[in-house]
Design an enzyme around this catalytic site. Structure first.
Site, mmCIF file in Angstrom:
data_model
loop_
_atom_site.group_PDB
_atom_site.id
_atom_site.type_symbol
_atom_site.label_atom_id
_atom_site.label_comp_id
_atom_site.label_asym_id
_atom_site.label_seq_id
_atom_site.Cartn_x
_atom_site.Cartn_y
_atom_site.Cartn_z
ATOM 1 N N TYR A 9 21.678 28.490 19.767
ATOM 2 C CA TYR A 9 22.483 27.411 19.146
ATOM 3 C C TYR A 9 22.652 27.342 17.588
ATOM 4 O O TYR A 9 21.317 26.886 17.159
ATOM 5 C CB TYR A 9 21.661 26.001 19.776
ATOM 6 C CG TYR A 9 22.116 25.870 21.313
ATOM 7 C CD1 TYR A 9 22.997 26.576 21.966
ATOM 8 C CD2 TYR A 9 21.676 24.870 21.857
ATOM 9 C CE1 TYR A 9 23.167 26.415 23.360
ATOM 10 C CE2 TYR A 9 21.746 24.397 23.122
ATOM 11 C CZ TYR A 9 22.616 25.254 24.028
ATOM 12 O OH TYR A 9 22.734 25.028 25.269
ATOM 13 N N GLY B 147 23.477 20.764 32.746
ATOM 14 C CA GLY B 147 22.400 19.908 32.988
ATOM 15 C C GLY B 147 22.946 18.511 33.158
ATOM 16 O O GLY B 147 22.973 18.032 34.166
ATOM 17 N N ARG B 148 23.029 17.942 31.915
ATOM 18 C CA ARG B 148 23.488 16.488 31.908
ATOM 19 C C ARG B 148 24.518 16.178 32.962
ATOM 20 O O ARG B 148 24.743 15.092 33.565
ATOM 21 C CB ARG B 148 23.616 16.065 30.535
ATOM 22 C CG ARG B 148 22.364 15.620 29.645
ATOM 23 C CD ARG B 148 22.701 15.605 28.397
ATOM 24 N NE ARG B 148 22.972 16.919 27.504
ATOM 25 C CZ ARG B 148 23.253 16.833 26.113
ATOM 26 N NH1 ARG B 148 23.270 15.677 25.448
ATOM 27 N NH2 ARG B 148 23.634 17.952 25.721
ATOM 28 N N HIS C 128 15.648 15.136 24.303
ATOM 29 C CA HIS C 128 16.349 13.917 23.840
ATOM 30 C C HIS C 128 15.497 12.584 24.235
ATOM 31 O O HIS C 128 15.834 11.524 23.909
ATOM 32 C CB HIS C 128 17.711 14.010 24.704
ATOM 33 C CG HIS C 128 18.696 14.993 24.311
ATOM 34 N ND1 HIS C 128 19.000 15.417 23.177
ATOM 35 C CD2 HIS C 128 19.144 15.947 25.071
ATOM 36 C CE1 HIS C 128 19.760 16.401 23.087
ATOM 37 N NE2 HIS C 128 19.755 16.806 24.558
ATOM 38 N N ASP D 30 15.674 20.258 30.690
ATOM 39 C CA ASP D 30 14.763 20.098 29.432
ATOM 40 C C ASP D 30 15.044 18.845 28.780
ATOM 41 O O ASP D 30 14.404 18.780 27.597
ATOM 42 C CB ASP D 30 14.912 21.506 28.582
ATOM 43 C CG ASP D 30 16.229 21.711 27.806
ATOM 44 O OD1 ASP D 30 17.171 21.071 28.428
ATOM 45 O OD2 ASP D 30 16.130 22.815 27.083
ATOM 46 N N SER E 155 26.937 26.689 27.994
ATOM 47 C CA SER E 155 26.369 25.253 28.152
ATOM 48 C C SER E 155 27.504 24.166 28.749
ATOM 49 O O SER E 155 28.769 24.226 28.189
ATOM 50 C CB SER E 155 25.822 24.645 26.872
ATOM 51 O OG SER E 155 26.633 24.519 26.062
ATOM 52 N N GLY E 156 26.874 23.314 29.431
ATOM 53 C CA GLY E 156 27.897 22.273 29.770
ATOM 54 C C GLY E 156 28.104 20.926 28.743
ATOM 55 O O GLY E 156 28.982 20.272 28.834
ATOM 56 N N LYS F 121 27.040 27.701 23.349
ATOM 57 C CA LYS F 121 28.172 26.744 23.576
ATOM 58 C C LYS F 121 29.657 27.142 23.489
ATOM 59 O O LYS F 121 30.044 28.285 22.987
ATOM 60 C CB LYS F 121 27.934 25.548 22.535
ATOM 61 C CG LYS F 121 26.813 24.974 22.576
ATOM 62 C CD LYS F 121 26.537 23.897 21.366
ATOM 63 C CE LYS F 121 25.298 23.193 21.323
ATOM 64 N NZ LYS F 121 25.263 22.310 20.395
ATOM 65 N N LYS G 76 22.981 32.458 26.341
ATOM 66 C CA LYS G 76 23.455 30.995 26.549
ATOM 67 C C LYS G 76 23.950 30.456 25.201
ATOM 68 O O LYS G 76 23.163 30.279 24.185
ATOM 69 C CB LYS G 76 22.345 29.838 27.126
ATOM 70 C CG LYS G 76 23.062 28.515 27.383
ATOM 71 C CD LYS G 76 22.142 27.398 27.558
ATOM 72 C CE LYS G 76 22.665 26.164 27.724
ATOM 73 N NZ LYS G 76 21.473 24.955 27.807
ATOM 74 N N ARG H 120 22.611 25.888 13.927
ATOM 75 C CA ARG H 120 22.296 24.609 13.617
ATOM 76 C C ARG H 120 21.441 24.744 12.291
ATOM 77 O O ARG H 120 20.634 25.828 12.173
ATOM 78 C CB ARG H 120 21.430 23.831 14.412
ATOM 79 C CG ARG H 120 21.413 22.417 14.306
ATOM 80 C CD ARG H 120 20.907 21.611 15.385
ATOM 81 N NE ARG H 120 21.389 22.097 16.809
ATOM 82 C CZ ARG H 120 20.931 21.379 17.908
ATOM 83 N NH1 ARG H 120 19.885 20.976 18.180
ATOM 84 N NH2 ARG H 120 21.474 21.871 19.097
#
Length: 308
Positions: free
Chosen positions: A171, A281-282, A49, A44, A252-253, A206, A204, A173
């Site tokens: 997440y 993902g990344r 980003h 995504d 998360s990665g 971190k 999911k 924030r």
């Protein structure tokens, strides 16, 4: 069906046979089928980003088909993406990998301190595309959090009514959460609890650090002497905070790391702490394809126990 998968499905006894079947499809697909572990490819980032930040380092990633094929060839449990990417390949790759439709997204062209993602897809879209699940991001700590909680709850309700599984990206924030606090142990555990309370099947978050953000939480951790020195101990606490491990929690990665071993060590900590796997993902699609396949092969061997 493997006994571990049967055990996990037993935690969702309030759900319909359709929803439990789709959770089972996630758990019984790919290299980790039957183990109770998951490695999911999420893409995504083009929306979140921007395309250059996401794909310029590995230009084949501009093509939606690249990610379908990467998830299939790597043996991932599922592939998760926004509406456009899934529409661009769902027909061509139908039945080859379970799909998760990411139903809301946030861009950084207006990167506010208290984010509110836009709803960009629907449960009807997920059904049309043959998805097993829908995904939704919430930002606990944002001044907009209550809106997202309500949207997320409505999404989960509709998904369950139509036999789909629900994945929640949780997440923390916002202006009242420090940068260190976004991954602090107390805040990540709280975020996982919120997602579980909203009815998520898969949560999911971190990987948590030793940082404790909230003063009252710090007192509770110190009084109870909660172990938190190692990543595995912190992961165990986050899983415990998700209904004592009766909800699937994946991690998360994060941002791209050039050092494969650092990610492998993180996966070991997640595995040893009772985490259910990773959504990477990344660190997958920003590596050249051959490197990505070797990388994901090692990640899966760590989670399956083939590699220490």
């Amino acid at each position: 069906m493997e006994s571990r998968v049967k055990e996990i499905l037993s935690w969702y006894s309030s759900d319909s046979p359709g929803t439990r079947t789709n959770i089972g499809r996630l758990l019984n697909h790919g290299r980790l089928a039957g183990t109770g572990k998951l490695v999911i490819l999420p893409v995504d980032q083009g929306f979140e980003h921007g395309p250059a930040r996401s794909f310029a380092v590995n230009p084949p990633g501009y093509d939606p088909w690249y990610h379908f094929q990467l998830a299939i060839d790597a043996g991932c449990n599922a592939y998760a993406a926004p509406l456009g990417f899934l529409e661009a390949g769902a027909a061509e790759f139908a039945g080859e990998v379970p799909l998760i439709l990411k139903m809301n997204n946030h861009d950084v062209l207006h990167d506010e301190k208290d984010p509110l993602s836009a709803v960009t897809a629907s449960v009807k879209d997920a059904l049309r595309l043959g998805c097993v699940a829908v995904g939704f991001t919430i930002y606990p700590g944002s001044s907009q959090a209550q809106i997202m909680y309500q949207q997320c709850r409505e999404m989960i309700q509709e998904a369950k009514a139509n036999g789909l599984a629900a994945v929640v990206w949780s997440y923390p924030r916002g202006t009242d959460v420090s940068k260190a606090g976004e991954t602090g142990l107390d805040v990540v555990a709280y975020a996982a609890q919120i997602a579980a309370q909203l009815g998520a099947h898969v949560i999911k978050v971190k990987p948590p650090t030793e940082h404790i953000e909230q003063a009252e939480a710090k007192k509770a951790y110190e009084k109870a002497k909660v172990p938190m020195a190692t990543l595995s101990e912190r992961v165990r606490h986050v899983v415990q905070s998700s209904f004592n491990g009766r909800r699937i929690v994946i991690f998360s990665g994060g941002a791209t790391k050039e050092n494969d071993e650092a990610i492998f060590d993180e996966c070991r900590g997640i595995r040893d702490g009772g985490g259910f796997g990773s959504i990477i993902g990344r660190n997958s699609f920003q590596r050249p394809r051959d490197h990505a396949l070797r990388f994901l092969d090692t990640v899966m061997k760590i989670y399956s126990g083939e590699k220490k």
